[in-house]
Design a protein around this motif. Structure first.
Motif, PDB file in Angstrom:
ATOM      1  N   ARG A   1      -6.803  44.570  11.260  1.00 45.25           N
ATOM      2  CA  ARG A   1      -6.936  44.524  12.820  1.00 45.25           C
ATOM      3  C   ARG A   1      -7.517  45.760  13.450  1.00 45.25           C
ATOM      4  N   VAL A   2      -8.756  45.853  13.688  1.00 47.11           N
ATOM      5  CA  VAL A   2      -9.558  47.127  13.870  1.00 47.11           C
ATOM      6  C   VAL A   2     -10.485  47.000  15.170  1.00 47.11           C
ATOM      7  N   GLY A   3     -10.242  45.804  16.110  1.00 43.61           N
ATOM      8  CA  GLY A   3     -11.039  45.440  17.025  1.00 43.61           C
ATOM      9  C   GLY A   3     -12.451  44.942  16.534  1.00 43.61           C
ATOM     10  N   PHE A   4     -13.615  45.305  17.145  1.00 43.57           N
ATOM     11  CA  PHE A   4     -14.582  44.625  16.573  1.00 43.57           C
ATOM     12  C   PHE A   4     -15.594  46.067  15.944  1.00 43.57           C
ATOM     13  N   ASP A   5     -14.914  46.847  15.232  1.00 43.77           N
ATOM     14  CA  ASP A   5     -15.466  47.942  14.348  1.00 43.77           C
ATOM     15  C   ASP A   5     -15.828  47.295  12.972  1.00 43.77           C
ATOM     16  N   ASP A   6     -17.358  47.257  13.046  1.00 42.09           N
ATOM     17  CA  ASP A   6     -17.912  46.310  11.843  1.00 42.09           C
ATOM     18  C   ASP A   6     -18.194  47.015  10.628  1.00 42.09           C
ATOM     19  N   ARG A   7     -17.639  48.449  10.425  1.00 38.31           N
ATOM     20  CA  ARG A   7     -18.390  49.204   9.409  1.00 38.31           C
ATOM     21  C   ARG A   7     -17.472  48.817   8.020  1.00 38.31           C
ATOM     22  N   LEU A   8     -18.224  48.645   6.942  1.00 38.33           N
ATOM     23  CA  LEU A   8     -17.679  48.264   5.936  1.00 38.33           C
ATOM     24  C   LEU A   8     -16.922  49.539   5.118  1.00 38.33           C
ATOM     25  N   ARG A   9     -15.718  49.624   4.838  1.00 34.80           N
ATOM     26  CA  ARG A   9     -15.000  50.607   4.420  1.00 34.80           C
ATOM     27  C   ARG A   9     -14.805  50.497   2.850  1.00 34.80           C
ATOM     28  N   PRO A  10     -15.452  51.692   2.193  1.00 32.45           N
ATOM     29  CA  PRO A  10     -15.469  51.492   0.603  1.00 32.45           C
ATOM     30  C   PRO A  10     -13.677  51.611   0.072  1.00 32.45           C
ATOM     31  N   GLU A  11     -12.958  52.273   0.674  1.00 31.85           N
ATOM     32  CA  GLU A  11     -11.656  52.027   0.101  1.00 31.85           C
ATOM     33  C   GLU A  11     -11.249  50.766   0.426  1.00 31.85           C
ATOM     34  N   VAL A  12     -11.395  49.990   1.501  1.00 33.48           N
ATOM     35  CA  VAL A  12     -11.016  48.495   1.562  1.00 33.48           C
ATOM     36  C   VAL A  12     -11.551  47.601   0.338  1.00 33.48           C
ATOM     37  N   LEU A  13     -12.945  47.863   0.217  1.00 32.47           N
ATOM     38  CA  LEU A  13     -13.574  47.320  -1.049  1.00 32.47           C
ATOM     39  C   LEU A  13     -12.947  47.564  -2.300  1.00 32.47           C
ATOM     40  N   SER A  14     -12.543  48.837  -2.567  1.00 36.16           N
ATOM     41  CA  SER A  14     -12.035  49.279  -3.693  1.00 36.16           C
ATOM     42  C   SER A  14     -10.738  48.408  -3.904  1.00 36.16           C
ATOM     43  N   VAL A  15      -9.952  48.091  -2.926  1.00 33.67           N
ATOM     44  CA  VAL A  15      -8.586  47.511  -3.102  1.00 33.67           C
ATOM     45  C   VAL A  15      -8.998  45.898  -3.620  1.00 33.67           C
ATOM     46  N   ILE A  16      -9.987  45.382  -2.815  1.00 32.26           N
ATOM     47  CA  ILE A  16     -10.116  44.189  -3.086  1.00 32.26           C
ATOM     48  C   ILE A  16     -10.560  44.091  -4.665  1.00 32.26           C
ATOM     49  N   ALA A  17     -11.573  44.834  -5.133  1.00 31.77           N
ATOM     50  CA  ALA A  17     -12.060  44.616  -6.446  1.00 31.77           C
ATOM     51  C   ALA A  17     -11.085  45.095  -7.598  1.00 31.77           C
ATOM     52  N   ARG A  18      -9.995  46.000  -7.216  1.00 37.26           N
ATOM     53  CA  ARG A  18      -8.907  46.346  -8.176  1.00 37.26           C
ATOM     54  C   ARG A  18      -7.978  45.019  -8.233  1.00 37.26           C
ATOM     55  N   LYS A  19      -7.707  44.187  -7.310  1.00 38.86           N
ATOM     56  CA  LYS A  19      -6.891  43.333  -7.037  1.00 38.86           C
ATOM     57  C   LYS A  19      -7.282  42.047  -7.867  1.00 38.86           C
ATOM     58  N   ALA A  20      -8.761  41.928  -7.464  1.00 39.71           N
ATOM     59  CA  ALA A  20      -9.314  40.794  -8.259  1.00 39.71           C
ATOM     60  C   ALA A  20      -9.528  41.151  -9.889  1.00 39.71           C
ATOM     61  N   LEU A  21      -9.505  42.268 -10.255  1.00 39.86           N
ATOM     62  CA  LEU A  21      -9.616  42.570 -11.662  1.00 39.86           C
ATOM     63  C   LEU A  21      -8.315  42.399 -12.325  1.00 39.86           C
ATOM     64  N   ARG A  22      -7.301  42.416 -11.648  1.00 36.48           N
ATOM     65  CA  ARG A  22      -5.970  41.922 -12.304  1.00 36.48           C
ATOM     66  C   ARG A  22      -5.815  40.520 -12.718  1.00 36.48           C
ATOM     67  N   LEU A  23      -6.663  39.706 -11.716  1.00 36.22           N
ATOM     68  CA  LEU A  23      -6.603  38.305 -11.995  1.00 36.22           C
ATOM     69  C   LEU A  23      -7.502  37.958 -13.172  1.00 36.22           C
ATOM     70  N   PHE A  24      -8.912  38.486 -13.139  1.00 35.91           N
ATOM     71  CA  PHE A  24      -9.852  38.337 -14.007  1.00 35.91           C
ATOM     72  C   PHE A  24     -10.510  39.543 -14.582  1.00 35.91           C
ATOM     73  N   PRO A  25      -9.770  40.158 -15.761  1.00 27.84           N
ATOM     74  CA  PRO A  25      -9.921  41.197 -16.146  1.00 27.84           C
ATOM     75  C   PRO A  25     -11.296  41.442 -16.748  1.00 27.84           C
ATOM     76  N   SER A  26     -11.986  39.919 -17.210  1.00 21.54           N
ATOM     77  CA  SER A  26     -13.289  39.823 -17.727  1.00 21.54           C
ATOM     78  C   SER A  26     -14.361  40.447 -16.682  1.00 21.54           C
ATOM     79  N   LEU A  27     -14.115  40.434 -15.502  1.00 21.01           N
ATOM     80  CA  LEU A  27     -15.026  40.650 -14.329  1.00 21.01           C
ATOM     81  C   LEU A  27     -15.415  42.250 -14.576  1.00 21.01           C
ATOM     82  N   ALA A  28     -14.604  43.079 -15.223  1.00 26.98           N
ATOM     83  CA  ALA A  28     -14.743  44.527 -15.153  1.00 26.98           C
ATOM     84  C   ALA A  28     -16.544  44.838 -15.643  1.00 26.98           C
ATOM     85  N   GLY A  29     -16.994  45.557 -14.864  1.00 28.53           N
ATOM     86  CA  GLY A  29     -18.406  45.768 -15.288  1.00 28.53           C
ATOM     87  C   GLY A  29     -19.354  44.956 -14.715  1.00 28.53           C
TER      88      GLY A  29
END
Length: 386
Positions: free
Chosen positions: A277-305
């Motif tokens: 909840r950040v109001g209408f701040d539409d900036r993409l945050r690299p740290e948020v994207l990193s968390v998403i990627a890291r969690k996804a790789l735990r499910l599908f390790p083959s997506l690394a790279g």
């Protein structure tokens, strides 16, 4: 209400399009307004999910069930909507998570949801690229997916074919009233009259309601998704960690993230999900994207790279009690609401439209609409009452 009643629908996202379609088919004279282009905001930034797997017993699950009955009657005429009843698989990584998942699934079964527990061999056969570090998995065959913009366009096309009118580049500025009754809306293109105004403006519904003189506590909640380059078949269901259910139900303002992985017909893989909840701040945050990627790789390790070709984010209409808002406003006669679905608007749109039409026509809906009432405390600003 009787057929011929003039209805102005505010918002041409998927919920507004569904409402316009349902009402136009019932004989209402429908005008749809959008300040931009149809399906260009929240709808365009979703994943197209139509889910029962993330909903516990209660009103939202009942609405999801109604929508699930209606979607197959809509999509056959619109192949571009990419209806895909691929099902979902929810996994838990720990013994504690496994117990919680199994208990949740059992409560859903008692409410009529199809939920099949999978053993290790069956899971490996269903998702061969999924991590084997899984304590429990449940298959939900009723889960489905559509291409969200195409699905919204299909609904809107049906509405226009039934006589609805679309006006874009039209921003709502205020209310047109006669006495205590709403008689239309003042817009950047002039006053547009209507006997009923339906607020389906998604995350902007609170602001629109305030402009009309009846503030509604619907706020934006930000979410981001990563998109990989097209891959050979890798993910065959919507697969997500059981933590997703908790993230959806959380009211925390800070980042809530969980692993959600699914493919599209184009071969790309969508990686989610986050909630902030950040109001209408539409900036993409690299740290948020990193968390998403890291969690996804735990499910599908083959997506690394695997290259990520883009990331996008959007706003979802958040309500404190996590239920949609459907029905007449208790303070302003003529104003109705169809909003507050947060990230479930794609799946819940047809059911929402059917309930709204039933209420407008004084018919008994197929489910109890009271929990979605705009008169409930969770959506009325502090100090106001129905």
């Amino acid at each position: 209400m009787v057929n011929g009643t003039r209805v102005v629908v505010l918002g041409a996202g998927i919920v507004g399009a569904a409402c316009a379609r349902e009402l136009a088919r019932e004989g209402f004279a429908v005008t749809v307004l959008d300040r931009d282009r149809p399906a260009s905001a929240t709808t365009a930034h979703g994943e197209g999910n139509i889910l029962v797997s993330d909903k516990g017993p209660g009103p939202e699950l009942e609405l999801a069930g109604l929508s699930l009955e209606l979607w197959p009657g809509i999509v056959p005429a619109h192949p571009a909507a990419e209806w895909d009843p691929k099902g979902g698989i929810v996994v838990a990584a720990t013994p504690e998570g496994a117990r919680d998942l199994e208990n949740f699934a059992e409560s859903q079964r008692l409410a009529g949801v199809e939920a099949e527990s999978l053993d290790a061999a069956t899971l490996a056969n269903a998702e061969p690229h999924l991590t084997r570090d899984v304590a429990a998995a449940v298959h939900y065959p009723q889960d489905a997916q559509v291409q969200p913009v195409a699905a919204a366009t299909a609904l809107l096309s049906d509405a226009l074919a039934a006589g609805a009118v679309l006006r874009t580049g039209c921003e709502v500025l205020g209310a047109a009233t006669r006495g205590s009754r709403l008689t239309g809306v003042r817009t950047s293109l002039g006053t547009i009259e209507g006997d009923v105004v339906v607020n389906a403006a998604g995350p902007w519904s609170g602001e629109v309601a305030a402009r009309l003189g009846a503030p509604l506590d619907v706020r934006p909640r930000r979410g981001e998704v990563l998109v990989t380059t097209p891959r050979p078949p890798t993910v065959f269901h919507k697969v997500y960690d059981a933590d997703y259910v908790g993230a959806v139900g959380s009211g925390d303002q800070e980042l809530q993230a969980s692993a959600v992985v699914e493919s599209t017909r184009a071969g790309t893989i969508l990686l989610g999900s986050s909630r902030r909840r950040v109001g209408f701040d539409d900036r993409l945050r690299p740290e948020v994207l990193s968390v998403i990627a890291r969690k996804a790789l735990r499910l599908f390790p083959s997506l690394a790279g695997v290259p990520v070709m883009r990331a996008y984010g959007g706003f979802r209409p958040y309500v404190a009690d996590h239920l949609p808002v459907i029905g007449p406003d208790p303070r302003l006669d003529g104003l109705w609401h169809a909003t507050g679905h947060e990230g479930a608007g794609i799946g819940l749109a047809p059911g929402t439209a059917r309930v709204l039409a039933d209420l407008l026509l004084d018919r008994a809906p197929a489910l109890d609409a009271a929990p979605f009432s705009p008169a409930r405390p969770a959506v009325l600003p502090e100090g106001q009452s129905a």
